[in-house]
Design a protein around this motif. Structure first.
Motif, PDB file in Angstrom:
ATOM      1  N   LEU A 203       0.982  -1.355   0.091  1.00  0.00           N
ATOM      2  CA  LEU A 203      -0.044   0.097  -0.119  1.00  0.00           C
ATOM      3  C   LEU A 203       0.959   1.332  -0.020  1.00  0.00           C
ATOM      4  O   LEU A 203       0.587   2.085  -0.711  1.00  0.00           O
ATOM      5  N   GLU A 204       2.089   1.185   0.412  1.00  0.00           N
ATOM      6  CA  GLU A 204       2.788   2.475   0.832  1.00  0.00           C
ATOM      7  C   GLU A 204       3.657   2.605  -0.611  1.00  0.00           C
ATOM      8  O   GLU A 204       3.480   3.809  -0.955  1.00  0.00           O
ATOM      9  N   ALA A 205       3.868   1.470  -1.386  1.00  0.00           N
ATOM     10  CA  ALA A 205       4.215   1.468  -2.819  1.00  0.00           C
ATOM     11  C   ALA A 205       3.408   2.235  -3.690  1.00  0.00           C
ATOM     12  O   ALA A 205       3.667   3.058  -4.808  1.00  0.00           O
ATOM     13  N   ALA A 206       1.957   1.829  -3.386  1.00  0.00           N
ATOM     14  CA  ALA A 206       1.037   2.466  -4.140  1.00  0.00           C
ATOM     15  C   ALA A 206       0.783   3.922  -3.975  1.00  0.00           C
ATOM     16  O   ALA A 206       0.216   4.743  -4.574  1.00  0.00           O
ATOM     17  N   GLY A 207       0.840   4.048  -2.695  1.00  0.00           N
ATOM     18  CA  GLY A 207       0.514   5.682  -2.135  1.00  0.00           C
ATOM     19  C   GLY A 207      -0.724   5.967  -1.790  1.00  0.00           C
ATOM     20  O   GLY A 207      -1.483   6.204  -2.482  1.00  0.00           O
ATOM     21  N   LEU A 208      -1.131   5.991  -0.407  1.00  0.00           N
ATOM     22  CA  LEU A 208      -2.528   5.964  -0.146  1.00  0.00           C
ATOM     23  C   LEU A 208      -3.004   7.528  -0.070  1.00  0.00           C
ATOM     24  O   LEU A 208      -2.176   8.183   0.477  1.00  0.00           O
ATOM     25  N   LYS A 209      -3.941   7.765  -0.809  1.00  0.00           N
ATOM     26  CA  LYS A 209      -4.626   9.067  -0.822  1.00  0.00           C
ATOM     27  C   LYS A 209      -4.942   9.420   0.807  1.00  0.00           C
ATOM     28  O   LYS A 209      -5.600   8.407   1.428  1.00  0.00           O
ATOM     29  N   SER A 210      -5.143  10.792   1.002  1.00  0.00           N
ATOM     30  CA  SER A 210      -5.775  11.067   2.330  1.00  0.00           C
ATOM     31  C   SER A 210      -7.365  10.296   2.503  1.00  0.00           C
ATOM     32  O   SER A 210      -7.944  10.225   3.481  1.00  0.00           O
ATOM     33  N   SER A 211      -7.856  10.244   1.299  1.00  0.00           N
ATOM     34  CA  SER A 211      -9.286   9.634   1.247  1.00  0.00           C
ATOM     35  C   SER A 211      -9.482   8.412   1.397  1.00  0.00           C
ATOM     36  O   SER A 211     -10.561   7.785   1.435  1.00  0.00           O
ATOM     37  N   ALA A 212      -8.429   7.703   1.576  1.00  0.00           N
ATOM     38  CA  ALA A 212      -8.490   6.131   1.766  1.00  0.00           C
ATOM     39  C   ALA A 212      -8.758   5.577   3.338  1.00  0.00           C
ATOM     40  O   ALA A 212      -8.402   6.153   4.229  1.00  0.00           O
ATOM     41  N   VAL A 213      -9.897   5.198   3.342  1.00  0.00           N
ATOM     42  CA  VAL A 213     -10.523   4.630   4.655  1.00  0.00           C
ATOM     43  C   VAL A 213     -10.600   3.021   4.784  1.00  0.00           C
ATOM     44  O   VAL A 213     -10.533   2.797   6.020  1.00  0.00           O
ATOM     45  N   TYR A 214     -10.744   2.337   3.903  1.00  0.00           N
ATOM     46  CA  TYR A 214     -11.067   1.101   4.076  1.00  0.00           C
ATOM     47  C   TYR A 214     -10.579   0.051   2.787  1.00  0.00           C
ATOM     48  O   TYR A 214     -10.230   0.799   1.671  1.00  0.00           O
ATOM     49  N   THR A 215     -10.358  -1.053   2.887  1.00  0.00           N
ATOM     50  CA  THR A 215      -9.950  -1.911   1.835  1.00  0.00           C
ATOM     51  C   THR A 215     -11.511  -2.741   1.259  1.00  0.00           C
ATOM     52  O   THR A 215     -12.228  -2.998   2.070  1.00  0.00           O
ATOM     53  N   GLY A 216     -11.355  -2.988   0.239  1.00  0.00           N
ATOM     54  CA  GLY A 216     -12.123  -4.059  -0.385  1.00  0.00           C
ATOM     55  C   GLY A 216     -11.258  -5.065  -1.308  1.00  0.00           C
ATOM     56  O   GLY A 216     -10.731  -4.852  -2.065  1.00  0.00           O
ATOM     57  N   HIS A 217     -11.669  -6.468  -0.654  1.00  0.00           N
ATOM     58  CA  HIS A 217     -10.909  -7.553  -1.414  1.00  0.00           C
ATOM     59  C   HIS A 217     -11.728  -8.382  -2.400  1.00  0.00           C
ATOM     60  O   HIS A 217     -12.870  -8.575  -2.133  1.00  0.00           O
ATOM     61  N   TYR A 218     -10.975  -8.761  -3.388  1.00  0.00           N
ATOM     62  CA  TYR A 218     -11.484  -9.704  -4.306  1.00  0.00           C
ATOM     63  C   TYR A 218     -10.776 -10.689  -4.760  1.00  0.00           C
ATOM     64  O   TYR A 218      -9.693 -10.850  -4.774  1.00  0.00           O
ATOM     65  N   GLY A 219     -11.395 -12.094  -4.999  1.00  0.00           N
ATOM     66  CA  GLY A 219     -10.643 -13.104  -5.279  1.00  0.00           C
ATOM     67  C   GLY A 219     -11.178 -13.858  -6.746  1.00  0.00           C
ATOM     68  O   GLY A 219     -12.018 -13.357  -7.233  1.00  0.00           O
ATOM     69  N   ARG A 220     -10.558 -15.020  -6.972  1.00  0.00           N
ATOM     70  CA  ARG A 220     -11.008 -15.563  -8.229  1.00  0.00           C
ATOM     71  C   ARG A 220     -11.936 -16.652  -8.189  1.00  0.00           C
ATOM     72  O   ARG A 220     -12.213 -17.376  -9.015  1.00  0.00           O
ATOM     73  N   ASP A 221     -12.521 -16.834  -7.190  1.00  0.00           N
ATOM     74  CA  ASP A 221     -13.631 -17.927  -6.886  1.00  0.00           C
ATOM     75  C   ASP A 221     -15.126 -17.365  -7.328  1.00  0.00           C
ATOM     76  O   ASP A 221     -15.038 -16.237  -7.591  1.00  0.00           O
ATOM     77  N   SER A 222     -16.014 -18.175  -7.593  1.00  0.00           N
ATOM     78  CA  SER A 222     -17.060 -17.446  -8.222  1.00  0.00           C
ATOM     79  C   SER A 222     -18.121 -17.846  -7.219  1.00  0.00           C
ATOM     80  O   SER A 222     -18.153 -18.750  -6.623  1.00  0.00           O
ATOM     81  N   HIS A 223     -19.452 -17.006  -7.418  1.00  0.00           N
ATOM     82  CA  HIS A 223     -20.542 -17.166  -6.507  1.00  0.00           C
ATOM     83  C   HIS A 223     -21.315 -18.272  -7.012  1.00  0.00           C
ATOM     84  O   HIS A 223     -21.494 -18.914  -8.194  1.00  0.00           O
TER      85      HIS A 223
END
Lengths: 443, 121
Positions: A203-223
């Motif tokens: 995340l530090e390499a990407a550089g968090l903006k001050s607007s960043a408050v939460y993460t959202g995760h996604y994987g390759r499994d399917s519903h």
């Protein structure tokens, strides 16, 4: 879609137009969700194929063979028979879910074959070339990243920790009345040695903006519904948790590759929090400017009541907060429930593990008389923060007969385990009743 | 087999296919068939079985025990979060009637491991 359904009702609909009813009843989208399965296969052939039974292991990934030892009875546990896995207890095959019985968790470091299995959807096929697996980090960052696993390994410093990974629903079966979901006892827990890179570094390499408050995760499994646009699960965490040094993007466990069913080749490990935050088959981390609202984030999923509700009553989602740290829990691991001890046994050495989400375990107590008297166990230090702790205790019993051994732990904040699952909620989160095993001591 | 029942069976097979992945095979002797008879007898058993197992295994249903009201909430979650087509009116009633009768609230989670042993001996 739902319109025709409402107007006509599915019983009537099926009589009139089975194909259309299929689309309506099962919310089936044409094309993608069937993944071409029907191409070249006539409907008649399909009907013939079905014959009587739908395969028991309908959703099992290839090469994994579960089989029930006990048949026909809903009460008898189904035991997993699968390459690379111990004899876990199958809670469901679609989605594929299997619990590690407490007595198989005696190792201080959980070996791969004893890491429990929890799926929300259908696992993806194994990656042919793990190092080319791609991870995207985007959203509220200065520079969106697209990294292969190979690049992740090259660019960031590896770390290895023993980390608890526990399903948010662990202990659910003890709620009264019953809560919805997989009926875990206490075995949705593992404490393996995970190797990966710190999410913080990425995340530090990407550089968090001050607007960043939460993460959202996604994987390759399917519903399970087959809807390609619907994630099987997509949870997240506040940035502060993402920036902890023990929150890692893992690519190895116990010194080797992650088992496919446990999320290979890349997954998050967010220790001490519900396992659903530890996204398997990780493909994307979306940095949000608000609390993530993905699959499993809203309603009463992975949430507990703020003000206690009447058990079994209707939940008001406004009265719920996200379950963050898992509660304190302890298990007896050196004697299986239902063991017949040697005749004449009076002194019993008990052993097990205890853990407490974000906290540490301060005390463990055991009882041989249903909690009328307790003895303090010796509790070892954790290998590192978020590793479980091993405890040992001696008990004596006055005679032969039927005994139960109970264990309870108290965490560093003074909170312990209850006799009855507390803070009832419809999906059964946050329950941490004491573990009890029964033994028989013959004359 | 009525025509609509056949259609439900067919639809269920499509749902399994839609789940993707190659199915593991093991000998049928070891496996409990995934078919309506694994649900308790009752009116509309087969219809309810196929509505539920279009997406997930019957184990998940069989592990639950709820009042009719709570089953209604569970179906609500299935519709809201998991793409189940909404059931209305008579269909919803039939489904809830079956679920509430077949899978009523269950007793306590702890079972004495020696209980069956003594009767077996």
């Amino acid at each position: 879609m739902a319109k025709g359904w409402k107007e006509r009702g599915f019983f009537e609909l099926y009589q009139d137009d089975p194909e259309r009813a299929d689309a309506l009843v099962f919310g089936r989208r044409t094309g993608a969700s069937r993944r071409g399965f029907l191409q070249g296969t006539g409907l008649a052939a399909m009907g013939a194929m079905v014959g009587g039974a739908i395969p028991f292991s309908g959703n099992m990934p290839s090469g994994l063979i579960p089989a029930a030892m006990a048949q026909g009875s809903a009460a008898a546990p189904k035991i997993l028979k699968m390459d690379g896995k111990a004899e876990l207890v199958i809670l469901g095959d679609k989605p594929f879910v299997a619990e590690t019985p407490e007595h198989l968790l005696n190792d201080d470091i959980t070996p791969n074959d004893k890491i429990f299995i929890r799926n929300n959807g259908t696992p993806p096929d194994a990656a042919g070339n793990p190092d080319s697996w791609e991870l995207t980090v985007d959203g509220e960052v200065n520079k969106a990243l697209k990294l292969t696993l190979g690049e992740l390994k090259q660019k960031f410093k590896p770390v290895t920790y023993a980390l608890q990974m526990e399903c948010g629903g662990n202990g659910r079966s003890f709620f009264e009345p019953k809560a919805s979901g997989n009926q875990w006892t206490n075995g949705a827990i593992s404490n393996a040695r995970w190797t990966g890179v710190r999410l913080k570094d990425v995340l530090e390499a990407a550089g968090l903006k001050s607007s960043a408050v939460y993460t959202g995760h996604y994987g390759r499994d399917s519903h399970l519904s087959g809807d390609p646009n619907k994630p099987a699960i997509s949870r997240g965490m506040p940035i502060a948790k993402a920036m902890e040094e023990h929150t890692i993007i893992a690519y190895a466990v116990n010194g080797g590759p992650i088992p496919q069913i446990n999320g290979a080749p890349l997954r998050l490990i967010v220790p001490g929090w519900p396992g659903s935050t530890s996204q398997k088959w990780l493909s994307r981390i979306w940095i949000r400017d608000k609390e993530h609202d993905g699959q499993g984030m809203t309603g009463t999923s992975y949430r507990v009541p703020i003000k206690p509700m009447i058990p079994g009553s209707k939940a008001d989602p406004k009265n719920f907060r996200i379950l963050e740290s898992m509660p304190v829990r302890s298990i007896i691991t050196n004697i299986a429930n239902g063991t017949e001890l040697k005749a004449g046994t009076r002194a019993i050495a008990l052993r097990g593990h205890a853990w407490a989400g974000e906290h540490s375990v301060a005390e463990v107590h055991v009882s041989g008389d249903y909690g009328q008297t307790w003895r303090k166990a010796k509790v070892a230090k954790a290998a590192n923060k978020y590793a479980w702790q091993t405890w040992n205790a001696d008990l004596t019993v006055p005679s032969e007969g039927y005994y139960e051994f109970w264990v309870r732990a108290i965490d560093s904040t003074g909170r312990g385990q209850s006799h009855a699952a507390a803070n009832w909620n419809p999906q059964g989160y946050g329950g941490n009743v004491m573990h009890r095993i029964a033994v028989l001591i013959p004359a | 087999m009525t025509r609509w029942f056949a259609a439900v069976v067919l639809a269920a097979s499509l749902a399994v296919a839609a789940g993707g992945a190659v199915f593991a095979q093991s000998s049928s002797a070891e496996r409990e068939p995934e078919e309506p008879t694994v649900f308790p007898e009752g009116e509309n058993r087969d219809e309810v079985f196929y509505v539920c197992t279009a997406c997930h295994g019957s184990d998940l249903v069989r592990a639950q025990g709820h009042s009719r009201e709570r089953w209604a909430e569970v179906l609500g979650i299935m519709v809201e979060k998991h793409n189940m087509a909404p059931l209305e009116g008579e269909d919803l009633d039939k489904t809830l009637d079956y679920l509430a009768k077949a899978f009523p609230p269950k007793g306590r989670g702890y079972t004495n491991p020696f209980l069956n042993r003594s009767t077996a001996k």
